[in-house]
Motif scaffolding. Structure first.
Motif, PDB file in Angstrom:
ATOM      1  N   LEU A  21       0.818  -1.214   0.000  1.00 43.63           N
ATOM      2  CA  LEU A  21       0.000   0.000   0.000  1.00 43.63           C
ATOM      3  C   LEU A  21       0.851   1.262   0.000  1.00 43.63           C
ATOM      4  O   LEU A  21       0.554   2.221  -0.704  1.00 43.63           O
ATOM      5  N   GLN A  22       1.908   1.268   0.775  1.00 45.66           N
ATOM      6  CA  GLN A  22       2.760   2.443   0.950  1.00 45.66           C
ATOM      7  C   GLN A  22       4.216   2.008   0.775  1.00 45.66           C
ATOM      8  O   GLN A  22       4.878   1.623   1.736  1.00 45.66           O
ATOM      9  N   GLY A  57      -7.354   2.707   6.008  1.00 45.74           N
ATOM     10  CA  GLY A  57      -6.897   1.649   5.119  1.00 45.74           C
ATOM     11  C   GLY A  57      -5.588   1.045   5.579  1.00 45.74           C
ATOM     12  O   GLY A  57      -5.424  -0.174   5.599  1.00 45.74           O
ATOM     13  N   THR A  58      -4.645   1.875   5.968  1.00 47.80           N
ATOM     14  CA  THR A  58      -3.345   1.378   6.412  1.00 47.80           C
ATOM     15  C   THR A  58      -3.496   0.594   7.710  1.00 47.80           C
ATOM     16  O   THR A  58      -2.868  -0.447   7.895  1.00 47.80           O
ATOM     17  N   THR A  88     -10.841   2.508  -4.172  1.00 43.87           N
ATOM     18  CA  THR A  88      -9.586   2.713  -4.909  1.00 43.87           C
ATOM     19  C   THR A  88      -8.438   1.838  -4.405  1.00 43.87           C
ATOM     20  O   THR A  88      -7.420   1.735  -5.076  1.00 43.87           O
ATOM     21  N   VAL A  89      -8.579   1.208  -3.231  1.00 44.31           N
ATOM     22  CA  VAL A  89      -7.492   0.380  -2.700  1.00 44.31           C
ATOM     23  C   VAL A  89      -7.786  -1.117  -2.792  1.00 44.31           C
ATOM     24  O   VAL A  89      -7.034  -1.928  -2.243  1.00 44.31           O
ATOM     25  N   ASP A  92      -4.937  -3.172  -4.183  1.00 42.42           N
ATOM     26  CA  ASP A  92      -3.881  -3.285  -3.173  1.00 42.42           C
ATOM     27  C   ASP A  92      -4.261  -4.279  -2.081  1.00 42.42           C
ATOM     28  O   ASP A  92      -3.419  -5.062  -1.622  1.00 42.42           O
TER      29      ASP A  92
END
Length: 166
Positions: A21-22, A57-58, A88-89, A92
């Motif tokens: 994700l990041q 989300g994280t 949108t995630v 991911d």
């Protein structure tokens, strides 16, 4: 769960999973004190950033990462896997789940009513077709005697043809 990761020397799995994700997450740190806090170190930065500054989300991805990393050769059941996540995630999310499950030999059963969640999975499988072998979608309906099964390749085709698969 984090303590278990430390004992098993698996912190790197959590970092790798969060990087889906990041990508610039470099380290994860847990502070014990009231209140407990999670800090993330980003590549090229000397400061640690609180997890809450990254959004829900994280946090959700961290929870899934910890669960999957603790279940080697096991099974994870997740009801409504997309709850609390923005559409949108979804790609991911599925990349995280598929890759972490494959790494730990974990079988994941996830439910959803979200077409965006299913479309995210199909989109991921189109972009990364090597993951299609890891995925099966089962559509359950009371009026049917058995589930309708789609493998990863069939799922992408069904979504392209706008076939209802939920």
């Amino acid at each position: 769960m984090w303590d278990s990761m430390l004992r098993l020397n698996r912190e790197d799995r959590i970092v790798r999973t969060l990087q889906v994700l990041q990508p610039d997450i470099f380290e994860v740190h847990f502070l014990s004190g009231p209140p407990p806090e999670v800090l993330l170190t980003l590549s090229g930065s000397k400061q640690r950033v609180p997890l809450h500054s990254f959004g829900d989300g994280t946090r959700r991805f961290l929870a899934l990462s910890l669960l999957l990393a603790n279940l080697d050769d096991g099974m994870l059941l997740v009801d409504e896997i997309d709850t609390g996540l923005h559409w949108t995630v979804m790609e991911d999310l599925w990349r995280l789940v598929i890759c972490a499950a494959r790494d730990g030999n974990v079988q994941v059963f996830a439910t959803t009513h979200s077409y965006d969640c299913v479309k995210g999975l199909a989109s991921l499988l189109e972009r990364e077709p090597e993951l299609a072998e890891e995925v099966s979608l089962q559509k359950l309906e009371r009026r049917l005697d058995e589930a309708v099964a789609l493998d990863g390749k069939q799922l992408a085709s069904a979504i392209d043809l706008d076939i209802e698969v939920r």
